[in-house]
Motif scaffolding. Structure first.
Motif, mmCIF file in Angstrom:
data_model
loop_
_atom_site.group_PDB
_atom_site.id
_atom_site.type_symbol
_atom_site.label_atom_id
_atom_site.label_comp_id
_atom_site.label_asym_id
_atom_site.label_seq_id
_atom_site.Cartn_x
_atom_site.Cartn_y
_atom_site.Cartn_z
ATOM 1 N N ALA A 113 79.060 40.849 41.312
ATOM 2 C CA ALA A 113 79.452 39.460 41.057
ATOM 3 C C ALA A 113 80.400 38.953 42.134
ATOM 4 N N ALA A 114 81.373 39.792 42.515
ATOM 5 C CA ALA A 114 82.336 39.393 43.545
ATOM 6 C C ALA A 114 81.643 39.135 44.882
ATOM 7 N N ALA A 115 80.667 39.992 45.225
ATOM 8 C CA ALA A 115 79.956 39.817 46.487
ATOM 9 C C ALA A 115 79.145 38.530 46.495
ATOM 10 N N LEU A 116 78.665 38.113 45.320
ATOM 11 C CA LEU A 116 77.901 36.875 45.221
ATOM 12 C C LEU A 116 78.800 35.650 45.113
ATOM 13 N N GLY A 117 80.078 35.869 44.806
ATOM 14 C CA GLY A 117 81.013 34.759 44.690
ATOM 15 C C GLY A 117 80.985 34.075 43.334
#
Length: 205
Positions: free
Chosen positions: A137-141
């Protein structure tokens, strides 16, 4: 990946049945916990008194065995079309496989690798820990609550839920773990994009 995009059950059953027999364990009992976890986490579950270092070392041997065996590895029905429908949309592959195994299995199934990858090397804890999904989720923003996870295993569904995501279960293995929606295969999942960018996901039981 495994069980959601790629059907690798034949390989998993061969490799883990041999492992269980070498250790005097019931292969059926071993296969009941192996799906969705990193190998060393499965070993820790089945042989709880063994040192972590032994499990980690033996996991490397298991990964080598699994990388060398692609017989029977195929796409989950509808996986290629499903991935094509996500082209240009934010999505990530969160898998308990390491990167070499993930590439081998996706290639064997004839599937393209998603642009964002979270593999075993990316995390310090295996599913059912939520770390992988949180990193995805963090990598996708996006906030986890704004993501959907597609999972087939109990460990994977637990990990996604712990991350705060809604879960679409894929296949019969997922049914026992009560995902938010259940599809028999990815053929039953449709993603459409409206002109304003709104996504609609339809799941046919």
């Amino acid at each position: 990946m495994d069980g959601t995009l790629v059907n690798s059950d034949a390989v998993v059953e061969r490799c883990w049945s041999r492992w269980a027999e070498r250790h005097g364990l019931d292969p059926v009992a071993a296969l009941a916990v192996v799906h969705g976890r990193q190998g060393h986490a499965t070993m820790a579950e089945l042989l709880p008194n063994r040192p972590v270092e032994v499990n980690l070392a033996e996991n490397q041997q298991m990964l080598a065995e699994e990388r060398a065996d692609t017989e029977g590895v195929v796409e989950v029905p509808g996986a290629d079309a499903f991935l094509a429908s996500l082209t240009g949309l934010p999505h990530a592959l969160v898998t308990s496989a390491d990167l070499p195994l993930a590439r081998i299995r996706m290639d064997a199934a004839g599937l393209p690798m998603p642009p964002v990858l979270v593999t075993a090397e990316s995390v310090g804890a295996s599913k059912p820990d939520p770390e992988g999904f949180l990193k995805g989720a963090a990598a996708l923003g996006f906030a986890p609550a704004d993501c959907l996870a597609f999972e087939d295993s109990g460990a994977g569904i637990a990990a996604a839920r712990a991350a705060g995501m809604r879960v679409i279960g894929i296949g019969p293995r997922a049914a026992a773990h009560h995902p938010d929606a259940l599809a028999p295969t990815l053929e039953a999942v449709t993603v459409t994009t409206a002109p304003d960018g709104t996504l609609t996901l339809t799941v046919r039981a």
